[in-house]
Design a protein around this motif. Structure first.
Motif, short mmCIF file in Angstrom:
data_model
loop_
_atom_site.label_atom_id
_atom_site.label_comp_id
_atom_site.label_asym_id
_atom_site.label_seq_id
_atom_site.Cartn_x
_atom_site.Cartn_y
_atom_site.Cartn_z
N MET B 63 0.87 -1.16 0.00
CA MET B 63 0.00 0.00 0.00
C MET B 63 0.91 1.22 0.00
O MET B 63 1.92 1.24 0.72
CB MET B 63 -0.86 -0.03 1.27
N LEU B 64 0.57 2.18 -0.81
CA LEU B 64 1.37 3.40 -0.83
C LEU B 64 0.99 4.27 0.36
O LEU B 64 -0.18 4.27 0.79
CB LEU B 64 1.12 4.18 -2.12
N VAL B 66 0.58 7.35 0.32
CA VAL B 66 -0.43 8.33 -0.11
C VAL B 66 -1.83 7.71 -0.14
O VAL B 66 -2.83 8.43 -0.02
CB VAL B 66 -0.11 8.92 -1.51
N GLN B 67 -1.90 6.39 -0.28
CA GLN B 67 -3.22 5.75 -0.26
C GLN B 67 -3.82 5.71 1.15
O GLN B 67 -5.00 5.44 1.31
CB GLN B 67 -3.12 4.31 -0.81
N GLU B 69 -3.76 8.26 3.14
CA GLU B 69 -4.10 9.65 3.51
C GLU B 69 -5.43 9.68 4.27
O GLU B 69 -6.44 9.12 3.81
CB GLU B 69 -4.20 10.49 2.23
#
Lengths: 263, 155, 789
Positions: B63-64, B66-67, B69
């Motif tokens: 999972m990034l 930024v995901q 957030e």
């Protein structure tokens, strides 16, 4: 990972607009992110579908179910609507990856990726599902085009997958002991229009229908009906985990078990 | 291009500068210095990186950042409360459910998520749930025992 | 003794608190100020000449600080720790093992260059851009293929790819016995190559202190002192005083973190070049192609029997794959840790083993949990089952008939070892009872009714642990001593720090060693701290492998504690105005025999540091003692494992219906931890037998380079195990704790028990590991065809 830009799409239209050129859509990311980590892909931009609420959810419609593209495997596995209409589909979803993967991985992502050993393509093909996109509706038979290839065009976003309810269905997966993907997975569905059998994990070109099984089972929906049907190893994968001959054998064993277990 | 990401981790609001390609586990380990979450593979299979995002177990290596957030993230460091081990942590200790300790944080986080979904799991269900968590030390025997006991203690 | 914390108590682990809360400190959790990041550029080819390395583009990239190749890093080679001699007395072929490849690469994963940058991503980007021009050469990967005429040569100096051709035993006696044999059981088998896969990937951080000139290496090691010795003395020429090696929390080893690896030398060397810390952490895909692999034997064996089923002689021919280079302990594994165990638990009077070690274009092979002993046990226990089948004897009966009897100890085997003690019938009896061996026929019938095949199999193992007597191993070619060191520091208030050379990476030493101290000094376990893993703190050590920590490290600890008590008695005698010989020490108190005088351990400790009333002319102040313990013999744990399997003959899937273990580890310090060690070992053994297999293609590409293809045992592959310690233990006779070691037993005994069960179910003489569903399906089909006839 190579460097890329990131955009969280607010709507399907946004996503469709952004997904051009070297940009890539990311749904749950369960395949894409590992691919990026190994530097096997170099997109210029990731367009994240994770923020589009319309894409999440399961609707019971006309006896079948329509599943939003961003619905997770865990949600499908737990859904009372899915369990009622197509219990085999709930069981299939429960068997994808591991719990953490099922919490992130989505039906839309799986279908769009069309991994040759993924489970959902077999369900889509056997159940005669319809892939709904931002542009059109595509019959599953026309959607899966070979290894990681689909009918999707650039800028086309899957929004949902509609499954008509079968009379009976079951999915049997013989897992690759290492990856836990399907070494051979067979989805058998007895529908109003006849019996459909789809095989994943085994074919060199990805998911395929086993027409000889369908013909035999349409005559008599009984495991014994498959006894006399030969499975040719031609066109089947052969790798360190299983030879084509063994896969051919397993296709029949799994199909028979699916017929026996279908409800 | 670096961007700022904000989320709640173990009940605290945090933010930091990341690249889009920064993984959630990198943000947790490197930016926040919470090194209890581990990385044991590069193909999303070993489960040493499991954390909870918005109440569900996920592999933070897949999972990034930024995901995540705006998400609510719980790591192994946030599980014990007021200096007291969570019942699942306590059960792992009592039943010798860990040896080298490397898989343990992911194992415990997965186990807690299991019990959220299934209050009284059978041995079979526990073993099945652990498909995404590898352990090389224990042969899983005592992990399974610990999770069964932890589930009872959480009831 | 404080209730429940001494020897024999299942004390809950003291290390668990930090691991359970995410507070453990593994190497990758450590970050040094100003740290840079290294990426190793690895060969994609199994065998190639490096024609040119173009670093210009990489050096211009953002954040890149340096690119080093073999041309820059002209240092010593990674040493092999054990010289094995050929049958003719000549030494083995020992090719160079450079940290960074010099001109040639010899396996996929061989390190060609290192790129160092400010961030890991920058280093990775730089590594991707490095231009390496290879001239690809033919490669050989398969053990048997390597010795065939015309096979590609890994090393010019190793003709026919032979590293050594070694023998052990009396060949003439064996030949004579075979000449009069009633029957000969034969087997050809492969002991499959494994990839260790400790869950923590290897990592290393090199640091250099400009002010003091001291180098520090943080590394994922089972034996930091060994790394300091090998890297300091042989590779980088750094004196011990200027080199500190720290192995903090280590996430499992299983052998793979014993060896001195190139990356350790590279980061240490590069940190000194750059005057900045350099950190490297393996990706899992790197681990697959750079951690030393295990096993990989191809063996032919024959067992001669008389008409009653007594074993007359055993002959064994083994080809052992070394990979492309000789890793630290590689050469002793298929020789002194393998052939010496070929008597097993049996009275076989004559044995001869010939072992040829071969080079291939693969990752180096070295010790992996059990190291040689699993290979010996698998071979022996399989050929015994083949013999039972041919003699139409029950596998238990043929074993029992050949056991070394309790009255025969000490027992000299024909392959060098002298067993001090054992009771093999006792563990066999217990295991058969636990497994309900008698009830098997009924269970087999029940399975048959479901259309399934059921099989039962046993293995009686013995291992030589607690390695090892230095004098013995020295005479056999070891280039190191194999003692252990312990330092016990009693602090003024009576708390104790133990500095041990044994390293814990899952074994729970911080608990078991503390139990020994609490037991021997009679102090609360909370007052004991076990310190390990830092050459800056620990006087010396040889580390943890070969199930040696408690048997050797624990024995050293007892010796140091004995010295503490002896000095304490002198101090107490002075304080109580008694003769030293009248002072007794028990339960934490010094007493004078026949009086009510007593001094607590804490009072004596305080006196040692506040020596106002002290025998200062005879005794130094302070209470700190050190001991080295060099064992007199190996220890010989043994036991019996029984597996029961059910086979789905339609698919070839195997379900492990039951697995029981009865072990004799002598005296046990912490039963809970010992059981946990057996569980883990058994899981690795079953992993080898059922799932795991390292596969290269013919060009030397690693096909099992990730968890997608290398099949690790998962929770749902395994059953719960039934593990019991024998009710008739035979403590080791020559170490002060009577302990034998338990870390490897499971991995040694499980593969044979499992495969014997599988062969029993299928009705076949042999099946090679792993018993994959396809292999089993094919065998089951043949079985059904036979049954139909």
């Amino acid at each position: 990972m190579y460097s890329f830009d990131y955009q969280k799409a607010g709507s399907v239209a946004d996503a469709a607009k952004a997904a051009t050129g070297e940009a890539k859509l990311v749904a749950g990311g369960m395949t894409l992110i590992p691919t990026l980590k190994l530097r096997l892909a170099q997109p210029s931009k990731l367009v994240d579908l994770g923020g589009i609420r319309d894409l999440v959810g399961i609707k019971a419609e006309g006896g079948g179910v329509t599943i939003g593209a961003m619905t997770t495997h865990a949600a499908v596995a737990k859904s009372a609507d899915v369990k009622k209409a197509i219990p085999a589909l709930a069981v299939l979803a429960e068997g994808i990856g591991d719990p953490a993967v099922r919490n992130r991985g989505t039906i839309g992502g799986s279908v769009a990726n069309n991994d040759p050993a993924a489970d959902y393509p077999a369900a889509c093909v056997a159940l005669g599902a319809t892939i709904v996109t931002s542009k059109r509706k595509i019959a599953a038979d026309d959607f899966f085009k070979g290894l990681f290839e689909t009918a999707l065009e650039a800028g086309e976003v899957i929004t949902a997958v509609s499954f008509p309810a079968p009379e009976k269905a079951n999915y049997q997966k013989f897992r690759n002991p290492a990856s836990r993907y399907a070494l051979v997975g067979v989805f058998v569905a007895k529908t109003k229009g006849g019996v459909r059998v789809a095989v994943t994990g085994a074919g060199e070109g990805g998911v395929f229908r086993k027409k000889s099984f369908e013909a035999a089972l349409s005559k008599s929906f009984d495991a014994g009906a498959l006894d006399a049907v030969k499975v040719d190893a031609k066109g089947l994968n052969s790798d360190i985990h299983a030879s084509a001959d063994y896969r051919a054998h397993l296709i029949k064993v799994m199909a028979k078990r699916a017929v026996q277990a279908a409800r | 291009m670096p961007t700022t990401v904000s989320m709640t981790v173990n009940g605290k609001k945090v933010s930091g500068s990341v690249e889009p390609r920064t993984l959630l586990v990198q943000f947790i380990r490197e930016t926040l210095g919470l090194t209890g979450t581990h990385v044991g593979c590069d193909t999303s299979q070993c489960g040493t990186c499991v954390v909870h995002v918005d109440g569900k177990s996920v592999k933070s290596c897949t999972m990034l950042a930024v995901q995540a957030e705006g998400s609510d993230v719980l790591t192994i460091e946030g599980l014990a409360k007021d200096g007291k081990l969570h019942p699942m942590q306590e059960a792992f200790r009592e039943h010798h459910g860990l040896q080298c300790g490397f898989c343990t944080p992911g194992m415990v986080m997965s186990a807690v998520d299991l019990v959220k979904n299934n209050k009284n799991p059978s041995e079979h269900e526990i073993r099945d749930w652990l498909e995404g968590n590898l352990c090389r030390c224990t042969g899983y025997h005592n992990i399974v025992k610990a999770i069964a006991a932890g589930a009872k203690a959480m009831a | 003794m404080p209730e429940g914390t001494g020897i024999g108590a299942s004390v809950r682990r003291r290390e668990d608190g930090r691991f359970l809360t995410g507070s453990g400190t593994y190497t990758d959790d450590i970050n040094r100020p100003g740290q840079t990041h290294a990426i190793m550029v690895r060969s994609p080819h199994a065998h190639a000449k490096i024609k040119k390395i173009d670093r210009a583009k990489t050096l211009k990239m953002p954040g890149v600080l340096a690119v080093y190749t073999g041309e820059d890093m002209k240092v010593g080679g990674l040493p092999c720790g054990w010289l094995v001699k050929n049958q003719d007395g000549s030494p083995m072929v020992e090719p160079p093992h450079p940290a960074l490849a010099q001109d040639f690469v010899r396996h996929v994963g061989d390190i060609v260059a290192v790129v160092i940058a400010e961030t890991k991503q920058q280093a990775r980007d730089g590594a991707d851009a490095l231009g390496v021009d290879y001239g690809v050469l033919p490669a050989v990967v398969d053990t048997r293929a390597a010795v065939k005429p015309g096979a590609p040569q890994v090393w010019e100096q190793a003709k026919g790819n032979i590293c050594y051709d070694w023998g052990l035993g009396d060949k003439a006696a064996v030949d004579a016995a075979f000449a009069k044999a009633h029957k000969v059981a034969k087997i050809d088998l492969v002991n499959n190559r494994l990839i260790p896969n400790a869950m923590e990937p290897r990592a290393a951080i090199g640091d250099f202190d400009r002010a003091t000139g001291e180098h520090t290496l943080y590394t994922t090691s089972q034996n930091p002192h060994v790394i300091r010795l090998l890297m300091g003395a042989f590779v980088l020429s750094i004196p011990e005083a200027k080199l500190r090696v720290v192995a903090p929390d280590v996430g499992g080893g299983f052998g793979s973190k014993i060896y001195h690896y190139a990356e350790e030398a590279i980061v240490t060397w590069a940190a000194a070049q750059l005057k900045k810390p350099v950190k490297w952490t393996a990706e899992r895909s790197e681990s697959f192609m750079s951690d030393a692999h295990g096993r990989d034997h191809a063996t032919h064996a024959e067992l001669a029997l008389d008409k009653d089923g007594k074993f007359l002689a055993l002959k064994v021919e083994t080809l052992a794959n070394m990979g492309a280079y000789l890793s630290t302990f590689s050469t002793c594994v298929p020789t002194y840790l393998y052939a010496t165990l070929l008597a097993g638990v049996y009275t076989t009077p004559a044995i001869f083993a010939n072992v040829k070690a071969v080079f291939t274009n693969t990752v180096p092979v070295d010790a992996y949990r059990g190291a040689g002993r699993p290979e010996a046990t698998f071979l022996l226990e399989r050929v015994v089952d083949v013999a039972a089948r041919e003699m139409k004897m029950d596998p238990a009966e043929i074993r029992r008939k050949n056991f070394i009897q309790p009255s025969q100890f000490p027992y000299q085997t024909p392959v060098a070892l002298q067993y001090d003690t054992g009771n093999y019938g006792a563990t066999l009896d217990m295991a058969m009872k636990m497994a309900d061996y008698k009830g098997f026929a009924a269970r087999k019938d029940a399975s048959a009714k479901k259309g399934k095949l059921r099989g039962i199999g046993m293995a009686c193992y013995i291992e030589a642990c607690g390695i090892a007597p230095s004098a013995v191993v020295g005479s056999l070619g070891a280039r190191a001593g194999l003692y252990e060191c312990a330092n016990v520091r009693v602090h003024p208030t009576g708390s104790v720090s133990v500095f041990t050379g044994s390293h814990a990476h899952g074994q729970g030493h911080e608990t078991t060693f503390a139990q020994v101290v609490a037991d021997k000094l009679g102090i609360p376990i909370e007052q004991v701290d076990i310190v390990h893993g830092d050459t800056g703190k620990i006087p010396f050590g040889m580390g943890t492998y070969g199930s040696r920590s408690i048997a050797v490290g624990g024995a050293a600890l007892v010796k140091a504690l004995d010295k503490i008590v002896a000095k304490g008695k002198k101090i107490a005698a002075h304080l109580m105005e008694a003769s030293e010989k009248d002072v007794e020490f028990k339960d934490g108190k010094f007493t004078v025999a026949g009086t009510d005088k007593s001094k607590a351990f804490g009072e004596v400790a305080l006196t040692a540091y506040v020596p106002h009333n002290y025998p200062i002319t005879e005794l130094e102040p302070g209470l700190e003692e050190q001991a080295f313990y060099d064992p007199l013999n190996f220890t010989y744990p043994s036991g019996c494992y029984i597996a029961e399997v059910e086979v789905d003959k339609e698919t070839g899937s195997i379900e492990i219906a039951r697995f029981v273990a009865s072990d004799d580890f002598g005296k046990i310090i912490n039963p809970m931890i010992v059981e946990g060690q057996v569980h883990g070992g058994v899981a690795q053994g079953l992993g080898q037998a059922l799932l795991e297999n390292c596969v290269y293609d013919k060009d030397g590409q690693l096909l099992t380079g990730s968890y997608n293809d290398y099949c690790m045992p998962r929770a749902d592959d395994l059953p719960s195990f039934e593990v019991q310690h024998t009710d008739k233990p035979t403590p080791c006779t020559h170490n002060p704790l009577g302990v034998k070691g338990c870390g490897e037993a499971g991995a040694i005994g499980a593969p044979a028990a499992f495969m014997n069960a599988v062969c029993n179910a299928l009705g076949v003489a042999h099946l090679d590991m792993p018993a994959t569903s396809e292999k089993v399906w094919r065998a089951a089909n043949a079985h059904m065809a036979r049954a139909a006839e």
